[in-house]
Structures are given as C-alpha cells and as structure tokens.
Design a protein around this motif. Sequence first.
Motif, mmCIF file in Angstrom:
data_model
loop_
_atom_site.group_PDB
_atom_site.id
_atom_site.type_symbol
_atom_site.label_atom_id
_atom_site.label_comp_id
_atom_site.label_asym_id
_atom_site.label_seq_id
_atom_site.Cartn_x
_atom_site.Cartn_y
_atom_site.Cartn_z
ATOM 1 N N GLN A 162 0.814 -1.214 0.000
ATOM 2 C CA GLN A 162 0.000 0.000 0.000
ATOM 3 C C GLN A 162 0.842 1.257 0.000
ATOM 4 N N ALA A 163 1.923 1.240 0.761
ATOM 5 C CA ALA A 163 2.694 2.476 0.889
ATOM 6 C C ALA A 163 3.852 2.529 -0.104
ATOM 7 N N PHE A 164 4.814 1.643 0.051
ATOM 8 C CA PHE A 164 6.047 1.813 -0.719
ATOM 9 C C PHE A 164 5.901 1.487 -2.199
ATOM 10 N N ASP A 165 4.865 0.726 -2.548
ATOM 11 C CA ASP A 165 4.614 0.533 -3.976
ATOM 12 C C ASP A 165 3.589 1.530 -4.501
ATOM 13 N N ARG A 166 3.052 2.371 -3.606
ATOM 14 C CA ARG A 166 1.993 3.265 -4.063
ATOM 15 C C ARG A 166 2.165 4.686 -3.554
ATOM 16 N N SER A 167 1.617 4.955 -2.381
ATOM 17 C CA SER A 167 1.425 6.354 -1.999
ATOM 18 C C SER A 167 2.715 7.122 -1.731
ATOM 19 N N VAL A 168 3.784 6.460 -1.363
ATOM 20 C CA VAL A 168 5.032 7.194 -1.143
ATOM 21 C C VAL A 168 6.106 6.807 -2.162
ATOM 22 N N ALA A 169 5.693 6.059 -3.174
ATOM 23 C CA ALA A 169 6.660 5.555 -4.151
ATOM 24 C C ALA A 169 7.372 6.678 -4.892
ATOM 25 N N HIS A 170 6.774 7.854 -4.926
ATOM 26 C CA HIS A 170 7.414 8.932 -5.683
ATOM 27 C C HIS A 170 8.591 9.561 -4.951
ATOM 28 N N LYS B 14 6.858 5.727 -15.371
ATOM 29 C CA LYS B 14 6.893 6.209 -14.003
ATOM 30 C C LYS B 14 5.888 7.340 -13.817
ATOM 31 N N LEU B 15 5.840 8.239 -14.780
ATOM 32 C CA LEU B 15 4.873 9.323 -14.715
ATOM 33 C C LEU B 15 3.460 8.770 -14.630
ATOM 34 N N ALA B 16 3.186 7.765 -15.443
ATOM 35 C CA ALA B 16 1.851 7.164 -15.440
ATOM 36 C C ALA B 16 1.527 6.599 -14.057
ATOM 37 N N GLU B 17 2.521 5.971 -13.439
ATOM 38 C CA GLU B 17 2.304 5.445 -12.083
ATOM 39 C C GLU B 17 2.006 6.573 -11.100
ATOM 40 N N PHE B 18 2.775 7.635 -11.198
ATOM 41 C CA PHE B 18 2.570 8.759 -10.290
ATOM 42 C C PHE B 18 1.176 9.332 -10.469
ATOM 43 N N GLU B 19 0.734 9.392 -11.705
ATOM 44 C CA GLU B 19 -0.563 10.027 -11.957
ATOM 45 C C GLU B 19 -1.716 9.151 -11.499
ATOM 46 N N GLN B 20 -1.396 7.880 -11.224
ATOM 47 C CA GLN B 20 -2.453 7.017 -10.696
ATOM 48 C C GLN B 20 -2.596 7.136 -9.195
ATOM 49 N N ILE B 21 -1.603 7.695 -8.543
ATOM 50 C CA ILE B 21 -1.693 7.871 -7.100
ATOM 51 C C ILE B 21 -2.833 8.839 -6.810
ATOM 52 N N LEU C 191 3.655 15.036 -4.135
ATOM 53 C CA LEU C 191 3.324 14.337 -5.380
ATOM 54 C C LEU C 191 3.456 15.263 -6.579
ATOM 55 N N GLU C 192 3.070 16.505 -6.396
ATOM 56 C CA GLU C 192 3.181 17.455 -7.511
ATOM 57 C C GLU C 192 4.634 17.628 -7.943
ATOM 58 N N LEU C 193 5.543 17.617 -6.992
ATOM 59 C CA LEU C 193 6.956 17.700 -7.365
ATOM 60 C C LEU C 193 7.365 16.488 -8.178
#
Lengths: 180, 180
Positions: free
Chosen positions: B24-32, B126-133, B153-155
């Motif tokens: 949940q976290a390291f593969d998703r919400s804080v992965a950036h 990677k951008l696509a992944e970030f935009e899915q968060i 996330l915006e950064l």
Amino acid sequence: MSLLHAILGILSLTEASGYDLKTQAFDRSVAHFWQADQAQIYRTLEKLAEQGWVESRLEIQTERPNRKVYRITEAGRAELQRWLTQPQALPIHREPFLIQLFFGAQLPNQTLIELSKHQLRLHEQKLAEFEQIPLPKLDTQPDRAQTLMRLTLELGIASEKLYIEWLKQVISTLENLPES
Amino acid sequence: MSLLHAILGILSLTEASGYDLKTQAFDRSVAHFWQADQAQIYRTLEKLAEQGWVESRLEIQTERPNRKVYRITEAGRAELQRWLTQPQALPIHREPFLIQLFFGAQLPNQTLIELSKHQLRLHEQKLAEFEQIPLPKLDTQPDRAQTLMRLTLELGIASEKLYIEWLKQVISTLENLPES
DNA sequence: GCGCACCTTTCGCGTAACGCTTAAAATGAA
DNA sequence: TTCATTTTAAGCGTTACGCGAAAGGTGCGC
C-alpha cells in the motif's frame, strides 16, 4: 558499478591522476550527475588497473608529492564502449526532505517553513555551482562531444530550477495555510 | 536511516503489517520519493520494535497466513517528531544514463537515440504510475495533511514531466546531429 | 482438475559501494 | 610561524540493500 565507468569515461578523454579526477572532474564537470568520495576514486582506480583497463606511470615531481597518472588501455576503451551501450534502469530516488513534508502535518507551519527554506538555500547553492560549470559555446560549429555534455548540464540546471520554484510554492502555501 | 522514519511516519497515520507497508505504501502512496525492498521493510520493523518505537500484535486469520500488525508507540511518536524537525542534507544524485550521454560521443547517433528512447519509455511509465496515485481533492476545504502530501506528489509529477521533455529534446537534437 | 496468482512472514545469502579520518612530506603563501 | 595546498594511502566501519526461496492455505481462470 557506474563510478568505475564514469572514471573510464573521463580517462577516455584525457589522462589524469586520482587527485585530478577528484578536483577537476567529480567536484566540477561531472558533479551534476555523479559525486564521488576521494577514497572511493583511488580504490576504483586500483580495481581498474587490476582489470587491465587502465595503466599508470609515476610522474616524479620535485616540489610536490609524486603523482600516479592513469591512462586508459585498449581493453579499457572496449569495456567502456560495451558499457555505454547497455540500457540503464532508472536510478532509485530517495528524498528525506519529502518524507518530512509528507508526514509533516504534526509540525507547526513555522517549522515546516524553516525546513523548506533550508532546502531552498541548499538548492540555490547547487544551482549556482552548476551554472559555474563552463558551458561549451554554441556560437561556433559545435563539436558533437560538447553538445552531449551541454545537454546533461542543461538537465541538471533545469531540474534545480524546477525544484527551487516548487520550494517557493511550498513556502507560500505554508504561509497561507491555517494551522492544523 | 530514513527508511526507518518513513515507516514510522506511515505508522503514525495508521497501523499496518509489513505486507501492507510494501503493497500500500512503498509501492503506491510514497513511491514517488521512497522505494523499499520487502525484506528491508521487515528488517526495519524488527529494528523499530527493538527500539520500542512500534508494537505488534498477531492477527489470527483462518484463510490467510496470520499477520503481524504494527502500531506506533508514544516513544515512536516522539522519535518521529524529533526526526521530522532535523534539517536534511541534499540527497546524492547519481544517474548512470547521464554518464552514458556525457561520454557518448564515441557511439553512433542511432545507439544514443535508442538509449534515450529507452529512458523515455521508463520515465513515461513512471509518470503514469505517479498520476495514478490518488490525489486528495481540492474542491472541499483541504485538510492540512492532504495538502502536504499533494505537494510532494506534484513535485514528483513535475520532475518526471521535465525529464520527459528534456529527453525528447535530446532525441531531436541527436536526430539532427551530424555523425562526429 | 490443474495450475497459477495471491497472501504474509522469515531467513539466508551476499556485498557493493560508500564515508570519514588520519597519515605522510614538501612546498608556498599569508 | 602557521596555514593551505598537493597527492596518495589505508584503516575504520557499516548500512542498507537486493535477490531468492520457503511455508501454507485459499481462490481464481480455463
């Protein structure tokens, strides 16, 4: 082991001592994409010599300590060539400051602002360093190698500028944000 | 040891198992801004428990392996608070691909273009992944914590976009560059 | 019915790659 | 005199990581 290949790359352009590599290259011209510790550079040079990818000769100096000047070998050029064509994975990206901001809700605004301003100072400093790196001129017919080097530096500078703009926005957001 | 504090940060918001943290976290919400290996997460949880900064209870499951759910302690909150206010140095920045470009003059244009296109694909991914968060919505009165998370996330997204634009420019430069 | 993916933790292997500090010895500058 | 510079070396630590496999049950797809 990219440091090894970065050193090979530098030695493919010119011969150099460990000291040269540190002060001329890793503290200057390639600092925007690779930083290296002095001890690490010497250790890596040894490894390169073991592999037969570089040779050294001792340059006797009377007024200074002697220098060991390294030159790339044919085998070294071949190895560099091989590595240069390998597709690279993305580097891992880890930013402690972003952890702080992400979980910073429990801190007072003022603390977050100070932390952000600290980062701002560091990034402005880094940008200033990057901008001091001499850019190959574009007025004359540009040499291919110089064009490539210029491109990498432009990314470094643009990235720092983006980060700085973002930090300023963070700070102004925080200044207008009601506590908790 | 920032991973340790990233985990503390997550556990300050919710309790979680090692598996939760990874998926949940390291593969998703804080992965950036932080990535972590599964084994490393479990090892760090042990260390956190030794320090008394987290506690775990065993959650018995009949249809799945039991889970060890971790919760932050008061001492853990204090440690997190302490760390959150420490000014952070800039992370070291090392990019193998930029080494390749910088020293790439001896490669044919076509090879450099292919390497660049490979990087372009990786960054677009990677951008696509970030935009899915999932971004906290801005329409309602925004919660302070969510505002901070959104900023990080915006950064990440802006950085990836910058990199992608730069790569496209590299590719077009290379396409118009006469071979050595 | 078979195989595969999911769930969750644990362990064991390796280890590259790094950071910091001190030492040395001579010179030249402040 | 003191300090910074030049150049290499070596010793200290060590963290933080990456990879892979094991375990056992479930439930899905075909």
